[in-house]
Scaffold this motif. Structure first.
Motif, PDB file in Angstrom:
ATOM      1  N   VAL A   1     -11.547 -26.426 -27.301  1.00 15.58           N
ATOM      2  CA  VAL A   1     -12.842 -25.827 -27.754  1.00 15.58           C
ATOM      3  C   VAL A   1     -13.463 -26.455 -28.679  1.00 15.58           C
ATOM      4  CG1 VAL A   1     -13.669 -23.725 -28.559  1.00 15.58           C
ATOM      5  CG2 VAL A   1     -11.526 -23.476 -27.054  1.00 15.58           C
ATOM      6  N   SER A   2     -14.391 -27.039 -28.727  1.00 14.70           N
ATOM      7  CA  SER A   2     -15.334 -27.985 -29.622  1.00 14.70           C
ATOM      8  C   SER A   2     -16.549 -27.701 -29.804  1.00 14.70           C
ATOM      9  CB  SER A   2     -14.833 -29.501 -29.275  1.00 14.70           C
ATOM     10  OG  SER A   2     -15.482 -29.670 -28.002  1.00 14.70           O
ATOM     11  N   TYR A   3     -17.030 -28.052 -30.966  1.00 19.20           N
ATOM     12  CA  TYR A   3     -18.386 -27.878 -31.360  1.00 19.20           C
ATOM     13  C   TYR A   3     -18.949 -26.222 -31.223  1.00 19.20           C
ATOM     14  CZ  TYR A   3     -18.356 -32.651 -32.255  1.00 19.20           C
ATOM     15  OH  TYR A   3     -17.872 -33.858 -32.619  1.00 19.20           O
TER      16      TYR A   3
ATOM     17  N   ASN B   1     -15.301 -26.582 -34.968  1.00 12.67           N
ATOM     18  CA  ASN B   1     -15.866 -25.079 -34.736  1.00 12.67           C
ATOM     19  C   ASN B   1     -15.986 -24.724 -36.042  1.00 12.67           C
ATOM     20  OD1 ASN B   1     -15.265 -25.061 -31.618  1.00 12.67           O
ATOM     21  ND2 ASN B   1     -13.107 -25.520 -32.142  1.00 12.67           N
ATOM     22  N   HIS B   2     -17.126 -23.824 -36.034  1.00 10.87           N
ATOM     23  CA  HIS B   2     -17.551 -23.131 -37.277  1.00 10.87           C
ATOM     24  C   HIS B   2     -17.154 -21.657 -36.810  1.00 10.87           C
ATOM     25  CE1 HIS B   2     -20.884 -21.566 -40.216  1.00 10.87           C
ATOM     26  NE2 HIS B   2     -19.440 -21.540 -40.796  1.00 10.87           N
ATOM     27  N   TRP B   3     -16.151 -20.946 -37.442  1.00 11.38           N
ATOM     28  CA  TRP B   3     -15.658 -19.562 -37.425  1.00 11.38           C
ATOM     29  C   TRP B   3     -16.258 -18.889 -38.561  1.00 11.38           C
ATOM     30  CZ3 TRP B   3     -11.600 -18.639 -33.752  1.00 11.38           C
ATOM     31  CH2 TRP B   3     -11.168 -20.002 -33.162  1.00 11.38           C
ATOM     32  N   SER B   4     -16.963 -17.955 -38.314  1.00 14.36           N
ATOM     33  CA  SER B   4     -17.580 -16.780 -39.259  1.00 14.36           C
ATOM     34  C   SER B   4     -17.748 -15.633 -39.236  1.00 14.36           C
ATOM     35  CB  SER B   4     -19.429 -17.621 -39.323  1.00 14.36           C
ATOM     36  OG  SER B   4     -19.836 -16.970 -40.342  1.00 14.36           O
ATOM     37  N   ASN B   5     -17.415 -14.819 -40.116  1.00 11.62           N
ATOM     38  CA  ASN B   5     -17.581 -13.242 -40.023  1.00 11.62           C
ATOM     39  C   ASN B   5     -16.732 -12.674 -38.878  1.00 11.62           C
ATOM     40  OD1 ASN B   5     -19.320 -13.053 -42.332  1.00 11.62           O
ATOM     41  ND2 ASN B   5     -21.069 -13.872 -40.872  1.00 11.62           N
TER      42      ASN B   5
ATOM     43  N   GLY C   1     -23.620 -28.642 -39.133  1.00  9.67           N
ATOM     44  CA  GLY C   1     -24.813 -29.107 -38.502  1.00  9.67           C
ATOM     45  C   GLY C   1     -24.593 -29.407 -37.126  1.00  9.67           C
ATOM     46  N   SER C   2     -23.539 -29.288 -36.406  1.00 13.03           N
ATOM     47  CA  SER C   2     -23.620 -29.612 -35.071  1.00 13.03           C
ATOM     48  C   SER C   2     -22.886 -28.527 -34.294  1.00 13.03           C
ATOM     49  CB  SER C   2     -22.753 -31.186 -34.772  1.00 13.03           C
ATOM     50  OG  SER C   2     -21.449 -30.771 -35.374  1.00 13.03           O
TER      51      SER C   2
ATOM     52  N   GLY D   1     -22.158 -24.904 -32.283  1.00  6.65           N
ATOM     53  CA  GLY D   1     -23.129 -24.039 -31.770  1.00  6.65           C
ATOM     54  C   GLY D   1     -24.483 -24.508 -30.818  1.00  6.65           C
ATOM     55  N   VAL D   2     -25.381 -23.775 -30.648  1.00  7.39           N
ATOM     56  CA  VAL D   2     -26.885 -24.079 -30.040  1.00  7.39           C
ATOM     57  C   VAL D   2     -27.230 -25.006 -31.128  1.00  7.39           C
ATOM     58  CG1 VAL D   2     -28.612 -23.384 -28.866  1.00  7.39           C
ATOM     59  CG2 VAL D   2     -26.592 -22.203 -28.510  1.00  7.39           C
ATOM     60  N   THR D   3     -27.643 -26.123 -30.661  1.00  5.66           N
ATOM     61  CA  THR D   3     -28.495 -27.111 -31.581  1.00  5.66           C
ATOM     62  C   THR D   3     -29.493 -27.699 -30.666  1.00  5.66           C
ATOM     63  OG1 THR D   3     -26.944 -28.854 -31.257  1.00  5.66           O
ATOM     64  CG2 THR D   3     -26.598 -27.610 -33.191  1.00  5.66           C
ATOM     65  N   ASN D   4     -30.517 -28.146 -31.344  1.00  4.94           N
ATOM     66  CA  ASN D   4     -31.611 -28.930 -30.770  1.00  4.94           C
ATOM     67  C   ASN D   4     -31.225 -30.411 -30.694  1.00  4.94           C
ATOM     68  OD1 ASN D   4     -33.874 -29.890 -29.492  1.00  4.94           O
ATOM     69  ND2 ASN D   4     -35.228 -28.820 -30.987  1.00  4.94           N
ATOM     70  N   PHE D   5     -31.013 -31.012 -29.660  1.00  6.21           N
ATOM     71  CA  PHE D   5     -30.714 -32.368 -29.343  1.00  6.21           C
ATOM     72  C   PHE D   5     -31.982 -33.294 -29.102  1.00  6.21           C
ATOM     73  CE2 PHE D   5     -26.512 -30.261 -28.828  1.00  6.21           C
ATOM     74  CZ  PHE D   5     -25.746 -31.175 -29.777  1.00  6.21           C
ATOM     75  N   CYS D   6     -32.922 -32.584 -28.677  1.00  6.36           N
ATOM     76  CA  CYS D   6     -34.227 -33.536 -28.417  1.00  6.36           C
ATOM     77  C   CYS D   6     -35.013 -34.053 -29.663  1.00  6.36           C
ATOM     78  CB  CYS D   6     -35.296 -32.387 -27.767  1.00  6.36           C
ATOM     79  SG  CYS D   6     -34.303 -31.670 -26.173  1.00  6.36           S
TER      80      CYS D   6
END
Length: 165
Positions: A20-22, A54-58, A157-158, A160-165
């Motif tokens: 499980v990454s990013y 990964n970012h684990w929050s709340n 910064g990376s 979850g859903v991010t904009n790679f365009c």
């Protein structure tokens, strides 16, 4: 709306080689459970799972929680969670270069005979590692660790859903 699932990401019934990454896991009562039940050793002892970047929050608990098997948890960010990584029922974890914000008092702990090797983590000023020392100290693959001083900016910064365009 009622939730018809337990955790955000549960990995059970003998899964092996799972990474499980990013990902951004957030705003839920239970994060991620590894291992089906305390009585499922015959199937779940072979589980191998890695969590990286990964970012684990709340999340209230299971960030993640391991039963049996082995887990490698590195370069993750944990923010505003009630509970931390729980190693239990003979699980062996390698926990490296993760970062916790203040507030989680038990970022890495054990219940019912779980074990961990912890290196290079920033448990925050309020957190402590109470998991007994384990034997799983080398992942069976190559990986690169980010220093804890750079983990937060890199992961948030990376993940979850991010904009790679």
């Amino acid at each position: 709306m009622q939730d018809y699932y337990d955790g955000l990401l549960d990995i059970t019934h003998g899964c092996t080689g799972v990474t499980v990454s990013y990902s951004k896991l957030h705003d839920h009562w239970k994060g991620s459970l590894v291992g089906h039940s305390d009585s499922n050793a015959s199937e779940d002892k072979k589980i191998t799972v890695s969590y990286a970047y990964n970012h684990w929050s709340n999340i209230n608990s299971r960030t993640p929680s391991f039963r049996f098997g082995t887990g490698h948890i590195w370069n993750n960010v944990f923010d505003n969670n009630n509970d931390g990584i729980n190693t239990r029922v003979e699980a062996e974890l390698l926990v490296e270069n993760n970062v916790w914000s203040s507030g989680t008092t038990k970022p890495l702990y054990s219940t019912t005979n779980g074990y961990a090797v912890a290196r290079g983590n920033d448990f925050s000023p309020t957190g402590t590692n109470t998991a007994p020392q384990g034997h799983f100290s080398q992942a069976p693959y190559q990986y690169n660790l980010i220093g804890t001083s750079s983990v937060r900016s890199s992961v948030t910064g990376s993940a979850g859903v991010t904009n790679f365009c």
